[in-house]
Design a protein around this motif. Structure first.
Motif, mmCIF file in Angstrom:
data_model
loop_
_atom_site.group_PDB
_atom_site.id
_atom_site.type_symbol
_atom_site.label_atom_id
_atom_site.label_comp_id
_atom_site.label_asym_id
_atom_site.label_seq_id
_atom_site.Cartn_x
_atom_site.Cartn_y
_atom_site.Cartn_z
ATOM 1 N N GLN A 146 -6.265 -15.979 22.559
ATOM 2 C CA GLN A 146 -6.298 -17.339 23.093
ATOM 3 C C GLN A 146 -7.349 -18.156 22.361
ATOM 4 O OE1 GLN A 146 -6.303 -17.769 27.350
ATOM 5 N NE2 GLN A 146 -5.298 -15.810 27.669
ATOM 6 N N SER A 147 -7.057 -19.432 22.127
ATOM 7 C CA SER A 147 -7.893 -20.254 21.265
ATOM 8 C C SER A 147 -9.312 -20.404 21.776
ATOM 9 C CB SER A 147 -7.257 -21.639 21.092
ATOM 10 O OG SER A 147 -7.129 -22.290 22.352
ATOM 11 N N ALA A 148 -9.527 -20.364 23.097
ATOM 12 C CA ALA A 148 -10.873 -20.545 23.631
ATOM 13 C C ALA A 148 -11.740 -19.305 23.469
ATOM 14 C CB ALA A 148 -10.800 -20.922 25.112
ATOM 15 N N PHE A 149 -11.150 -18.162 23.105
ATOM 16 C CA PHE A 149 -11.898 -16.905 23.062
ATOM 17 C C PHE A 149 -11.734 -16.168 21.738
ATOM 18 C CE2 PHE A 149 -10.422 -17.782 27.355
ATOM 19 C CZ PHE A 149 -11.610 -17.840 28.037
ATOM 20 N N THR A 150 -11.096 -16.765 20.772
ATOM 21 C CA THR A 150 -10.758 -16.048 19.554
ATOM 22 C C THR A 150 -11.789 -16.254 18.451
ATOM 23 O OG1 THR A 150 -9.038 -15.688 17.884
ATOM 24 C CG2 THR A 150 -9.404 -17.952 18.607
ATOM 25 N N GLU A 151 -11.856 -15.311 17.530
ATOM 26 C CA GLU A 151 -12.624 -15.457 16.301
ATOM 27 C C GLU A 151 -11.718 -15.840 15.142
ATOM 28 O OE1 GLU A 151 -14.950 -12.005 15.527
ATOM 29 O OE2 GLU A 151 -15.958 -12.039 17.469
ATOM 30 N N GLY A 152 -10.401 -15.889 15.371
ATOM 31 C CA GLY A 152 -9.467 -16.306 14.338
ATOM 32 C C GLY A 152 -8.767 -15.138 13.672
ATOM 33 N N ASN A 153 -7.965 -15.450 12.678
ATOM 34 C CA ASN A 153 -7.233 -14.445 11.905
ATOM 35 C C ASN A 153 -7.979 -14.172 10.604
ATOM 36 O OD1 ASN A 153 -4.703 -14.205 13.585
ATOM 37 N ND2 ASN A 153 -4.617 -16.392 13.111
ATOM 38 N N PRO A 163 -24.359 16.499 11.373
ATOM 39 C CA PRO A 163 -25.199 15.635 12.213
ATOM 40 C C PRO A 163 -26.636 16.122 12.330
ATOM 41 C CG PRO A 163 -23.065 16.019 13.235
ATOM 42 C CD PRO A 163 -23.145 16.937 12.057
ATOM 43 N N SER A 164 -26.861 17.425 12.160
ATOM 44 C CA SER A 164 -28.208 17.978 12.290
ATOM 45 C C SER A 164 -29.026 17.840 11.006
ATOM 46 C CB SER A 164 -28.135 19.455 12.685
ATOM 47 O OG SER A 164 -27.393 20.189 11.719
ATOM 48 N N SER A 165 -28.378 17.456 9.890
ATOM 49 C CA SER A 165 -29.081 17.361 8.618
ATOM 50 C C SER A 165 -29.663 15.977 8.425
ATOM 51 C CB SER A 165 -28.126 17.688 7.462
ATOM 52 O OG SER A 165 -27.216 16.619 7.256
ATOM 53 N N HIS A 166 -30.474 15.815 7.363
ATOM 54 C CA HIS A 166 -31.040 14.519 6.995
ATOM 55 C C HIS A 166 -30.240 13.858 5.881
ATOM 56 C CE1 HIS A 166 -35.346 15.114 8.790
ATOM 57 N NE2 HIS A 166 -34.388 15.520 9.606
ATOM 58 N N ASP A 167 -29.062 14.379 5.581
ATOM 59 C CA ASP A 167 -28.225 13.801 4.535
ATOM 60 C C ASP A 167 -27.644 12.468 5.000
ATOM 61 O OD1 ASP A 167 -28.693 16.064 3.053
ATOM 62 O OD2 ASP A 167 -26.843 17.068 3.707
ATOM 63 N N ALA A 168 -27.533 11.532 4.060
ATOM 64 C CA ALA A 168 -26.930 10.238 4.377
ATOM 65 C C ALA A 168 -25.424 10.400 4.565
ATOM 66 C CB ALA A 168 -27.218 9.231 3.274
ATOM 67 N N ARG A 169 -24.882 9.668 5.531
ATOM 68 C CA ARG A 169 -23.442 9.653 5.768
ATOM 69 C C ARG A 169 -22.935 8.249 5.425
ATOM 70 N NH1 ARG A 169 -22.087 11.637 11.572
ATOM 71 N NH2 ARG A 169 -20.153 12.368 10.572
ATOM 72 N N VAL A 170 -21.978 8.175 4.506
ATOM 73 C CA VAL A 170 -21.465 6.899 4.023
ATOM 74 C C VAL A 170 -19.985 6.789 4.373
ATOM 75 C CG1 VAL A 170 -21.168 5.394 2.015
ATOM 76 C CG2 VAL A 170 -23.136 6.961 2.123
ATOM 77 N N ALA A 171 -19.593 5.670 4.950
ATOM 78 C CA ALA A 171 -18.202 5.459 5.349
ATOM 79 C C ALA A 171 -17.731 4.101 4.878
ATOM 80 C CB ALA A 171 -18.056 5.564 6.866
ATOM 81 N N ALA A 172 -16.441 3.995 4.574
ATOM 82 C CA ALA A 172 -15.806 2.727 4.199
ATOM 83 C C ALA A 172 -14.750 2.389 5.244
ATOM 84 C CB ALA A 172 -15.173 2.831 2.816
ATOM 85 N N ARG A 173 -14.459 1.094 5.392
ATOM 86 C CA ARG A 173 -13.461 0.692 6.378
ATOM 87 C C ARG A 173 -12.761 -0.584 5.928
ATOM 88 N NH1 ARG A 173 -18.295 -1.132 8.118
ATOM 89 N NH2 ARG A 173 -18.401 -3.316 8.810
ATOM 90 N N VAL A 174 -11.575 -0.770 6.454
ATOM 91 C CA VAL A 174 -10.826 -2.018 6.315
ATOM 92 C C VAL A 174 -10.442 -2.464 7.724
ATOM 93 C CG1 VAL A 174 -9.970 -1.542 4.004
ATOM 94 C CG2 VAL A 174 -8.655 -0.775 5.988
ATOM 95 N N SER A 175 -10.341 -3.762 7.920
ATOM 96 C CA SER A 175 -10.064 -4.254 9.269
ATOM 97 C C SER A 175 -9.178 -5.491 9.216
ATOM 98 C CB SER A 175 -11.365 -4.585 10.008
ATOM 99 O OG SER A 175 -12.061 -5.624 9.352
ATOM 100 N N LEU A 176 -8.503 -5.731 10.335
ATOM 101 C CA LEU A 176 -7.667 -6.914 10.493
ATOM 102 C C LEU A 176 -7.884 -7.441 11.903
ATOM 103 C CD1 LEU A 176 -5.376 -8.839 9.539
ATOM 104 C CD2 LEU A 176 -3.764 -7.185 10.527
ATOM 105 N N ASN A 177 -8.187 -8.724 12.028
ATOM 106 C CA ASN A 177 -8.381 -9.364 13.324
ATOM 107 C C ASN A 177 -7.249 -10.352 13.566
ATOM 108 O OD1 ASN A 177 -10.735 -9.629 15.490
ATOM 109 N ND2 ASN A 177 -9.838 -11.646 15.233
ATOM 110 N N VAL A 178 -6.552 -10.186 14.708
ATOM 111 C CA VAL A 178 -5.442 -11.058 15.075
ATOM 112 C C VAL A 178 -5.896 -11.953 16.216
ATOM 113 C CG1 VAL A 178 -3.043 -11.175 15.851
ATOM 114 C CG2 VAL A 178 -3.788 -9.298 14.360
ATOM 115 N N ALA A 179 -5.753 -13.262 16.059
ATOM 116 C CA ALA A 179 -6.287 -14.223 17.012
ATOM 117 C C ALA A 179 -5.617 -14.107 18.370
ATOM 118 C CB ALA A 179 -6.127 -15.643 16.473
#
Length: 240
Positions: free
Chosen positions: A100-107, A82-98
């Motif tokens: 209530q219909s009035a507040f969801t972004e969907g599946n 964290p103290s260096s100027h080196d770039a930190r690269v991360a990858a991720r995968v995600s899953l969204n489960v819907a």
């Protein structure tokens, strides 16, 4: 924890002031929502979808409930102190489960790649690109969805006093909807977020608390007042 403002409540003056500031910065008069003034006829609360003068869908704006369940797995590809100027690269995968219909972004499922780099002792850069695959063919609003969409996030973070920092982040995303003929859904969209962060040490854990305010936009740079919410404010806690 996030609160959304979508009516003429206590935050309306703050929203109007933010829109006026955005107009002065971008020169885009469309960023100012004229419907906030007393001279205009106000729209009903909630999300209203109309096409050719015909009401397609309306959701009330006076409800409450739980939203989605999001599962995210993240792995560092390139790490640096964290103290260096080196770039930190991360990858991720995600899953969204819907939820209530009035507040969801969907599946949907997604993949992303993020980059964090310290530019100076006080200034850092955060960037992110992501792809999303819709698991539904029809949205909770009853509109047809594209199979995939792309998005990005970019912005600086500036340390101001001690370990306290401020950040400005711009997010953008290609619309996930197939052509509907309705501006609010056919336009690519995004948001601008202003945050104030401070880290704490809790035993062996590092905890970062952030207070933020987010305003929706249509891309490239017009405040998105044509769908809810108008403004979101929240508190985000990250435990490392």
């Amino acid at each position: 924890m996030q609160l959304n403002e979508s009516d003429a409540g206590a935050l309306n003056g703050f929203i109007s002031g933010f829109e006026s500031l955005w107009v002065s910065m971008t020169g885009a008069a469309s960023a100012k929502n004229q419907l906030r003034g007393d001279a205009a006829t106000p729209l009903p609360l909630g999300t209203v979808v109309m096409k050719d003068g015909r009401l397609l869908r309306q959701l009330p704006g006076d409800g409450s409930g739980f939203g989605d369940l999001s599962l995210v797995a993240k792995a560092m590809l390139v790490d640096g102190a964290p103290s260096s100027h080196d770039a930190r690269v991360a990858a991720r995968v995600s899953l969204n489960v819907a939820g209530q219909s009035a507040f969801t972004e969907g599946n949907f499922a997604g993949v992303g790649l993020s980059v964090d780099k310290k530019l100076t002792e006080r200034l850092a850069f955060h960037g992110d690109v992501r792809g999303t695959i819709a698991l539904d063919r029809i949205s909770p609003l009853g509109l047809p969805l594209r199979r995939a969409s792309l998005g990005f996030s970019v912005g600086p973070e500036l340390r101001i006093v001690g370990q306290t920092s401020v950040s400005l982040q711009i997010d953008g995303n290609a619309t996930p909807y197939a052509t509907t003929g309705v501006l609010a859904f056919d336009k690519n969209y995004g948001d601008v977020t202003f945050g104030l962060s401070h880290p704490f040490q809790a035993g062996r854990r590092r905890v970062v608390a952030q207070i933020y305010a987010r305003e929706n936009m249509n891309l490239p740079a017009s405040v998105r007042w044509n769908t809810d919410p108008d403004l979101s404010v929240g508190l985000k806690i990250t435990i490392h």
